[in-house]
Design a protein around this motif. Sequence first.
Motif, PDB file in Angstrom:
ATOM      1  N   ASP A  37       0.872  -1.177   0.000  1.00  0.00           N
ATOM      2  CA  ASP A  37       0.000   0.000   0.000  1.00  0.00           C
ATOM      3  C   ASP A  37       0.909   1.228   0.000  1.00  0.00           C
ATOM      4  OD1 ASP A  37      -1.636   2.193   0.642  1.00  0.00           O
ATOM      5  OD2 ASP A  37      -2.973   0.967   1.870  1.00  0.00           O
ATOM      6  N   VAL A  38       1.021   1.902  -1.145  1.00  0.00           N
ATOM      7  CA  VAL A  38       1.960   3.020  -1.260  1.00  0.00           C
ATOM      8  C   VAL A  38       1.434   4.284  -0.582  1.00  0.00           C
ATOM      9  CG1 VAL A  38       2.961   2.098  -3.370  1.00  0.00           C
ATOM     10  CG2 VAL A  38       1.081   3.743  -3.520  1.00  0.00           C
ATOM     11  N   GLN A  39       0.182   4.292  -0.185  1.00  0.00           N
ATOM     12  CA  GLN A  39      -0.344   5.432   0.557  1.00  0.00           C
ATOM     13  C   GLN A  39       0.019   5.324   2.038  1.00  0.00           C
ATOM     14  OE1 GLN A  39      -1.726   7.902  -1.208  1.00  0.00           O
ATOM     15  NE2 GLN A  39      -1.353   6.592  -3.007  1.00  0.00           N
ATOM     16  N   LYS A  40      -0.116   4.145   2.590  1.00  0.00           N
ATOM     17  CA  LYS A  40       0.177   3.938   4.009  1.00  0.00           C
ATOM     18  C   LYS A  40       1.627   3.480   4.249  1.00  0.00           C
ATOM     19  CE  LYS A  40      -4.537   2.602   5.321  1.00  0.00           C
ATOM     20  NZ  LYS A  40      -5.366   1.513   5.912  1.00  0.00           N
ATOM     21  N   VAL A 151       7.087   0.134   6.264  1.00  0.00           N
ATOM     22  CA  VAL A 151       8.397   0.557   5.796  1.00  0.00           C
ATOM     23  C   VAL A 151       8.823   1.786   6.587  1.00  0.00           C
ATOM     24  CG1 VAL A 151       9.800   1.151   3.787  1.00  0.00           C
ATOM     25  CG2 VAL A 151       7.716  -0.233   3.497  1.00  0.00           C
ATOM     26  N   PRO A 152       9.967   1.731   7.266  1.00  0.00           N
ATOM     27  CA  PRO A 152      10.400   2.885   8.051  1.00  0.00           C
ATOM     28  C   PRO A 152      10.872   4.024   7.150  1.00  0.00           C
ATOM     29  CG  PRO A 152      12.130   1.239   8.020  1.00  0.00           C
ATOM     30  CD  PRO A 152      10.948   0.615   7.337  1.00  0.00           C
ATOM     31  N   LEU A 153      10.840   5.227   7.689  1.00  0.00           N
ATOM     32  CA  LEU A 153      11.508   6.327   7.028  1.00  0.00           C
ATOM     33  C   LEU A 153      12.974   5.935   6.842  1.00  0.00           C
ATOM     34  CD1 LEU A 153      10.702   9.247   6.131  1.00  0.00           C
ATOM     35  CD2 LEU A 153      11.769  10.035   8.250  1.00  0.00           C
ATOM     36  N   GLN A 154      13.531   6.233   5.666  1.00  0.00           N
ATOM     37  CA  GLN A 154      14.903   5.816   5.379  1.00  0.00           C
ATOM     38  C   GLN A 154      15.879   6.346   6.427  1.00  0.00           C
ATOM     39  OE1 GLN A 154      16.308   4.130   2.300  1.00  0.00           O
ATOM     40  NE2 GLN A 154      17.855   3.877   3.882  1.00  0.00           N
ATOM     41  N   VAL A 166      14.005   8.669  -3.461  1.00  0.00           N
ATOM     42  CA  VAL A 166      13.599   7.320  -3.859  1.00  0.00           C
ATOM     43  C   VAL A 166      12.542   6.811  -2.887  1.00  0.00           C
ATOM     44  CG1 VAL A 166      14.361   4.946  -4.191  1.00  0.00           C
ATOM     45  CG2 VAL A 166      15.824   6.847  -4.930  1.00  0.00           C
ATOM     46  N   ARG A 167      11.452   6.317  -3.421  1.00  0.00           N
ATOM     47  CA  ARG A 167      10.328   5.912  -2.566  1.00  0.00           C
ATOM     48  C   ARG A 167      10.652   4.699  -1.699  1.00  0.00           C
ATOM     49  NH1 ARG A 167       6.826   7.101  -0.089  1.00  0.00           N
ATOM     50  NH2 ARG A 167       4.946   6.036  -0.787  1.00  0.00           N
ATOM     51  N   TYR A 168      11.111   3.608  -2.298  1.00  0.00           N
ATOM     52  CA  TYR A 168      11.264   2.383  -1.506  1.00  0.00           C
ATOM     53  C   TYR A 168      12.608   1.697  -1.770  1.00  0.00           C
ATOM     54  CZ  TYR A 168       6.280   2.755  -0.560  1.00  0.00           C
ATOM     55  OH  TYR A 168       5.045   3.201  -0.145  1.00  0.00           O
ATOM     56  N   SER A 169      13.359   1.500  -0.700  1.00  0.00           N
ATOM     57  CA  SER A 169      14.574   0.686  -0.708  1.00  0.00           C
ATOM     58  C   SER A 169      14.273  -0.518   0.181  1.00  0.00           C
ATOM     59  CB  SER A 169      15.773   1.482  -0.166  1.00  0.00           C
ATOM     60  OG  SER A 169      16.027   2.622  -0.953  1.00  0.00           O
ATOM     61  N   THR A 207       2.839  -7.062  -5.476  1.00  0.00           N
ATOM     62  CA  THR A 207       1.737  -6.291  -6.058  1.00  0.00           C
ATOM     63  C   THR A 207       1.818  -4.872  -5.528  1.00  0.00           C
ATOM     64  OG1 THR A 207       0.344  -8.261  -6.232  1.00  0.00           O
ATOM     65  CG2 THR A 207      -0.753  -6.124  -6.343  1.00  0.00           C
ATOM     66  N   ILE A 208       1.868  -3.895  -6.459  1.00  0.00           N
ATOM     67  CA  ILE A 208       2.110  -2.508  -6.089  1.00  0.00           C
ATOM     68  C   ILE A 208       1.445  -1.601  -7.116  1.00  0.00           C
ATOM     69  CG2 ILE A 208       4.273  -2.342  -7.389  1.00  0.00           C
ATOM     70  CD1 ILE A 208       5.446  -0.711  -5.031  1.00  0.00           C
ATOM     71  N   ASP A 209       1.260  -0.355  -6.770  1.00  0.00           N
ATOM     72  CA  ASP A 209       0.716   0.629  -7.697  1.00  0.00           C
ATOM     73  C   ASP A 209       1.404   0.493  -9.059  1.00  0.00           C
ATOM     74  OD1 ASP A 209       0.728   3.355  -9.066  1.00  0.00           O
ATOM     75  OD2 ASP A 209      -0.696   3.734  -7.452  1.00  0.00           O
ATOM     76  N   LYS A 210       0.588   0.466 -10.128  1.00  0.00           N
ATOM     77  CA  LYS A 210       1.130   0.158 -11.454  1.00  0.00           C
ATOM     78  C   LYS A 210       2.054   1.233 -12.004  1.00  0.00           C
ATOM     79  CE  LYS A 210      -2.881   1.895 -14.058  1.00  0.00           C
ATOM     80  NZ  LYS A 210      -3.985   1.498 -14.970  1.00  0.00           N
TER      81      LYS A 210
END
Length: 611
Positions: A37-40, A151-154, A166-169, A207-210
């Motif tokens: 869930d890329v919003q949460k 996912v924690p803040l980087q 970058v959104r996700y590592s 599965t993630i936002d397209k």
Amino acid sequence: MKISLSAFLFCLLSFAAFAQPDRWQQAVKYEMEVDMDVQKNQYTGTQKLSYTNNSPDTLDRLFYHLYYNAFQPNSMMDVRSRTIADPDRRVGDRINNLKSDEIGYLKVNSLTLDGKALDYEHVGTILEVNLSEPILPNSTVTLDMKFEGQVPLQIRRAGRDNEEGVRYSMSQWYPKLANYDYQGWHANPYIGREFYGNWGDFDVKITIDKSYVLGGTGYVQNPNQVGHGYEEEGQKVKSPRGKTLTWHFHAPKVHDFMWAADPNYTHDKIEMDNGVTVHHLYIKNEETEENWSKLKEYTPAAIEFMSEHFGEYPYKQYSVIQGGDGGMEYPMSTLITGHRSLGSLVGVMIHELAHSWFHGVLASNEALHPWMDEGFTSYASNLAMNELFAETPSDDPQRGSYRGYFRLVQSGLEEPLSTHADHYHINAAYGAASYNKGAVFLEQLGYIIGKENRDQGMLKYWDTWQFKHPNPNDVIRVMEKQSGLELDWYKEYWVYTTKTIDYAVNSVDDYNGGKSKITLERKGKMPMPIDLVITYQDGSEELVYLPLVIMRGEKPEEEGMPTRIKTQRWPWTNPTIEVTIDRPKSDIKSVEIDPSGRMADVDRENNRLEL
């Protein structure tokens, strides 16, 4: 003396019980499906883990790593970062200040073994699992799990929304079964150091936002569905219905799985002649465009260099991905920050790529032996940078590692290389020991056994120990077999003590009519073989070689060194030795111990005597 059959059998069985067992490896096969869930910034997942107990032991407990739980106030990582004398600048007190929607967590919601529910407890970054039925030797069980994470803040290695946007590592993101080996369980809490895992296959569906582009460990299994440069040449990719897209990865024979995701990634793909595909994923802007474009030349060249000198890269892809908080290695991939000069970008890429050999495939326990990964990687990346990037290659590419080691000695803060990575007193001592002293280990080994023996030994090390988690004795035994020399003393001094090397030329005197006597002294506590180069008034040079008695042999003569005129063994118990040569003192211009500088002598001022 007579001995009964029963007594003989008892002795035989007792010997077998204490004999070194074969180096077995536990085996894992992960099948995971994850919804992000890329919003949460939260995700849920399922994990089916096939676990094969190849050990001779019956297991009645299991342990999983839950790394994201480190990113919570008052975690062990947080407390350690706030109390150590020199905290990592990327961490400091940042974990303690995270808000509820910024922390990381990883929770197991259900766990079964062959369909039967298990009792477990979350203990910080470790899940402790009690088994109602033990896992027997040479048996395979299936562990089914449901889990969730945030996912924690980087901050350190993993996380979201790093400084470069970058959104996700996504490293250390899933419940990972701890490794059980010949030394038992390795269920170390996540304090901030490195990782150790079981070999296995990973099949992962995300599965993630397209709108997001992904990359990481493994091979994309549905390239014509996900597109973004992964699709086959000429293939048109249809936009999926709905808001999400499922990416399917498969990674065979690896010990970890990392992925990264951002809607703005540019994906460059380079096909190498050897069949390896190189992927670069980065956010293209004025900070990155020029240098990341140039990086496409250097990554394939570095793979070729490493394969030639340290063993053939065994996978068919490697991904260099902008993300994380600096540079960090993972199987088939790395996360590196991208806003760098070209030299810095290439240097970090080469270092992290070199880890693919020592962390990714040889994979020593880098929590217990970090120098076998970081040190060997530093050694290899120094060679690669010198060859591939330097305008004028240096004759001494390891000089930076020597300087770092000497600074560590002078600081008075050195601890033995055998110290567990988490338990160094300060971060600086860990870094200088693991990276610098570890690199010096290999360069100095070339001085002891000869450069050619060392280089051939590194290839044999790869052939012998890939996918087997070697320990310090394993690398030494390879080098002993290659060189024919006894080297246990080198391992014991360099790894298990902080004793230093310091040799001196004390005097040169006339001796016995037309001869000279050279007196050498071992001032430091660590013994070493000595290359003694004598330079004469006419400019010619000769070498006297003084191997240690405990080496039980001598290295071959080396190209580029003066002619060896004499070999004289030096017992390590003797603080001094006298060497005679058949030339008068008046013929001698200078005498120098190890002019190559490969011996890590902490005081080189007394190594040379001018006459």
